[in-house]
Design an enzyme around this catalytic site. Structure first.
Site, PDB file in Angstrom:
ATOM      1  N   GLY C 148       0.823  -1.197   0.000  1.00 54.52           N
ATOM      2  CA  GLY C 148       0.000   0.000   0.000  1.00 54.52           C
ATOM      3  C   GLY C 148       0.858   1.248   0.000  1.00 54.52           C
ATOM      4  CB  CYS C 149       0.088   4.717  -1.015  1.00 60.43           C
ATOM      5  SG  CYS C 149      -1.536   4.915  -0.245  1.00 60.43           S
ATOM      6  CE1 TYR C 150      -1.465   8.130   4.079  1.00 59.61           C
ATOM      7  CE2 TYR C 150      -3.261   6.586   3.797  1.00 59.61           C
ATOM      8  CZ  TYR C 150      -2.805   7.884   3.880  1.00 59.61           C
ATOM      9  OH  TYR C 150      -3.682   8.933   3.768  1.00 59.61           O
ATOM     10  CB  THR C 152       5.367   2.264   0.097  1.00 58.31           C
ATOM     11  OG1 THR C 152       4.727   1.122  -0.479  1.00 58.31           O
ATOM     12  CG2 THR C 152       6.676   2.528  -0.624  1.00 58.31           C
TER      13      THR C 152
END
EC number: 1.2.1.38
Lengths: 345, 345, 345, 345
Positions: C148-150, C152
């Site tokens: 996921g973005c967060y 990462t």
């Protein structure tokens, strides 16, 4: 007085609530709905918590005139065409913020709006609420068709020139720019944040519904005029409209001469500010207020006049002007509820 | 090839660095400065860390042609007028992103720029770098005057009409809107965040320096044209320019006819995209790329053509077109270094 | 190689298309859809006009492996759980950008995602694609669960500390901020422009789906850790994530000591940049690129370490890291297709 | 009453002018300056045209108390330290919006502010103006040190917990986010539009001047507390602050229990709104108003309380609270001049 709002969960309604809180002659605001009965307004708008704690209620034609003296329609297309006559019939004043009642010619309405026009009887009763230019009629009106946002900025900017027949009527170009609040509260692809931020868009090329509204009024002022080019754009901001307007002067003129004309015309107006020489208004300079600020100049090289007119589309372009009209209808001072200073920055 | 950049700490310079990283024929980029010698470029631009780790160095006319084969000037007004001839004299190609060398008539330059023009000899050597319309001259040029951002969007949008003399030349109105990056990197009141966000501004009314640049080229295409009305505005966004352009068609036409003309003119162009019927470009659709996207229509009611032309002002309006010109000068494929896809959203 | 994208009309898909255009080992990109068969991709994304002119096609398990060698899933929840095993079974590599396959424990998945977990067999095959910390496993994986973005931004920021067990695991607070593109392309009230601009919002308090993903990996690194506090916020911008992270150091340390640790750990990483002393990254400094930039310090007064980690959520937080994983799976250089310089400003 | 403003050309001054226009007990506002004597205020702020048409005048200690009854200092660092005692000595009330007089310990001031502290006599006279928590002292004060913007949001959010000693004082993390107006009106690189838009930045890591102000007050409430971690960030918006605050509860609690505590503490406060269960405030929901909105919850998993507190930094975080204090000092109703409804959207 007590007033009602139909459509309080939209942006026009919310802004009426904000402004009416400061109105010295309003004792109560009743919120009407056709679909959200029983909902507390601050479930929809948490910013109103502790300020408005009331529920939306159904419209009842039998009792509405016992409940309120005037009703603001901040409703989607078609609603006012259907309801305003009946509500006016109960004795309530009606101020309609929608576009239903602005266009006098039903065929023109149907061509541009692509829907059936309101009844001719209703349209004829409705007085066009461009306050600064139609006060007498508004004073005795029971139903006011509140102008659109773009027409308000545009017409106030052009009026001194057109009423004095100073421009070549075939030469008028109106390039308009608006924040996104004018598109209302319903999410859509065009106003999705990721698509709209860091973006600038033209839309409704040659097709915007405000074109016939602008032309109808300009034609009244100078009946040589039969059409204009009006083009709206969306700016990545929430509030504010600028109309930049270009036209040929019929004969050579000067910035000073034009400024004097505007100052004469608008010198006593509470909500129109003609800016100083060399100064052109930015939209933020009227943010949250009922002002329309106008800058203008003449270019000797091209023989063209440029007029820049800005408003807050939610205030002077909608709810603020609606209250201004309400004030005129009731003999109140025109600034009642509308003394808010622009918020800057 | 090795290239140099003068003015790498400005936005034009930073964008050259971004684009040149992908250029297949560039082996080295040297950064020149007249005032920040010894500074590492990523002290000024942390986003370049680990990508460009080099120091700015002083310009030395004796050695510059040993160091680089071409020099991009991304410099403030006056710098190129002073230095470009000497640098070209060493054998380096010069691509000038500033406005110093664009205006052929010194009096016109001095009137609009309010400063002394470059020498006539230099101006005459400089070839105007509107790539799509001046390739032959650019191919053999040693000095290219890269077009301004507004002129690029505007001229590409008008060229098919003007070169074919299809419009009433006295009727052209260009209403242009730009993100703030065009104003450069120096902080100022007008581009201070708190003053610019949620705000929309007109500026330089009838006085913008790009007016004579636009008129000079349009006049070449249709020498009946002597002036236009061009009005720029600032949009609360960083990148992107839209020119919305209005003009009377000389004779009745149609959207389809116009579209076919544009497709014929631009059908083989790598960086101009004529949009489909009914589709008008938004600035974000060319974000970070070298494209100029054009939408257009004809309004039977008014007899006017509307053309909407968008670019990324930092790319096609500055550094991208500069590289495109560099490619033409050197016989490279025009898209070298410029294949970046627009970033969306 | 030929690759396929399922879900090309979402933002993850569009970004894959942008990045893959520059990939030296991709000869063809096929666009799959389950619902929009026959639609040209640039009807959905006009910015891709002339770059991608192809139609979306249906997924056919019988032929997909003849058409492509790898498939990126840029799909809504549940899609990958249903399809990825079958597609991997045809011999295609699968890189899943959705959250379906990231959580190893089905109960944890079901608790946080409120939907049925994928089959255990599938989940066990899926390798977590935090490239910098899981290369060996990714190299031989057939199915990669892209982070996921967060997670990462967060995990790359915390890894050097946690793998070395330097912090009090009960003290970790992660305050994260994201642009709106992470919310995807479907319009909603929360990302409606008028509601989101000039606004800052916390959301999903203590409930965000990325919490178990972060905890799962941190626990692997330091199995004393059982939970963290992670809180996301929405920023009025499109791209960019910042995780600001606070934690107690187990024993006194110093900025210099910590910086040396990070430089040792990440010194050879192509896409992680440890910022200089006193310098903290802003999200725009990685805009449009695959970088994760990290700044950090130690506060003697409080005994706390602060780590600031930024990424472009659409690139390193989604499509960029997906391509990085694809490169690892295929033995390509890790930067293939990912050499884009951050776009600034 | 008549009041004076020193520093009317800054944002704090402009906001005082906006709010005071609606104050029922103010008959005149006099604008003082030390450097711009004779300038009309609306040359600096065109949005005030026709509302305030007056000139800035020099401060004259001999006559100031004949001209005004109270003076607001909206001045840069150091000015109030130098002038407020003398002006208070003439009999005028002083409300100081700057940070000069907030820190009681001169050494702490000098450490964090890196400049000489005001005289101890002056500091001791100055009453800290966190209205909701210091009314008694403010009532009889002649000099009020108006709290900083971050401290206002933070302290109002933490007060019920700290005054009741409910949290582990070593565990408090305050992650704060502000719009750019808090940085004032002077252009700078950090608030240059092109650098700030589409960007999110942490700044002043562990060094912000508001840290000692927050700690000083928290320590008063719970003297076990000796420090906090406070970290500010800049959001690409103009107005609004959010403090997201994390801390361990001393003993297990629940959202409901905490909410009841907050409702008890703030139930009678005009300007603090405790939000409903599951509802957390966004900054726009207090835009342009004097409200502080607070949401909170307890996470059983982590044992942590999360408090989200938002204000408009220019109103409750500066000029609004200054007027609130002025009202308390003069026995007016606290809401005088401050009844503005939040502007939404």
């Amino acid at each position: 007085m007590r007033v009602g709002i139909i459509g309080a969960t939209g942006y026009g309604g919310a802004e009426l609530l904000r402004l009416l809180k400061h109105h010295p002659h309003i004792s109560e605001v009743v919120l009407y709905t056709s679909s959200k009965e029983g909902m507390n307004i601050n479930e929809s708008y948490p910013h109103l918590m502790s300020i408005y704690e009331q529920e939306l209620k159904a419209i009842n034609l039998d009792s509405i005139n016992d409940e309120v003296d005037a009703v603001f329609f901040a409703t989607p297309p078609g609603f006012s065409a259907e309801w305003s006559e009946a509500i006016a019939g109960t004795g309530c004043q009606v101020i309609d913020l929608s576009g239903d009642l602005r266009i006098k010619d039903p065929k023109t309405y149907e061509l541009w709006y692509q829907r059936e026009a309101a009844s001719s009887a209703l349209i004829n009763k409705a007085v066009y609420g461009l306050t600064e230019w139609n006060r007498e009629a508004i004073r005795s009106a029971n139903i006011v068709a509140n102008p659109g946002c773009y027409p308000t900025a545009t017409l106030l900017g052009l009026a001194p020139l057109l009423t004095n027949k100073l421009v070549d009527v075939d030469s008028i170009i109106i390039d308009a720019k608006s924040g996104t609040s004018g598109a209302g509260r319903s999410p859509s692809a065009i106003t999705h944040y990721s698509e709209m931020n860091e973006n600038f868009k033209a839309y409704q090329i040659n097709k915007h519904k405000h074109i016939p509204e602008i032309e109808q009024q300009l034609h009244k002022w100078d009946n040589d005029l039969s059409f204009v080019t009006f083009q709206p754009h969306l700016v990545p901001m929430v509030r504010g409209i600028m109309s930049t307007m270009y036209m040929k002067a019929k004969k050579e003129t000067s910035e000073q001469e034009l400024r004097e004309l505007y100052q004469t015309v608008y010198g006593n107006e509470r909500f129109v500010r003609v800016r100083r020489q060399g100064e052109f208004p930015a939209t933020k300079e009227v943010y949250g207020s009922n002002y329309c600020d106008i800058g203008l100049t003449y270019d000797e090289r091209t023989g063209r006049i440029t007029v820049v007119s800005v408003i807050d589309n939610v205030v002077k372009g909608a709810s603020g002007q609606a209250i201004q009209n309400f004030n005129v209808m009731n003999g109140f001072t025109e600034e009642a509820g509308l003394t808010l200073v622009p918020m800057y920055p």
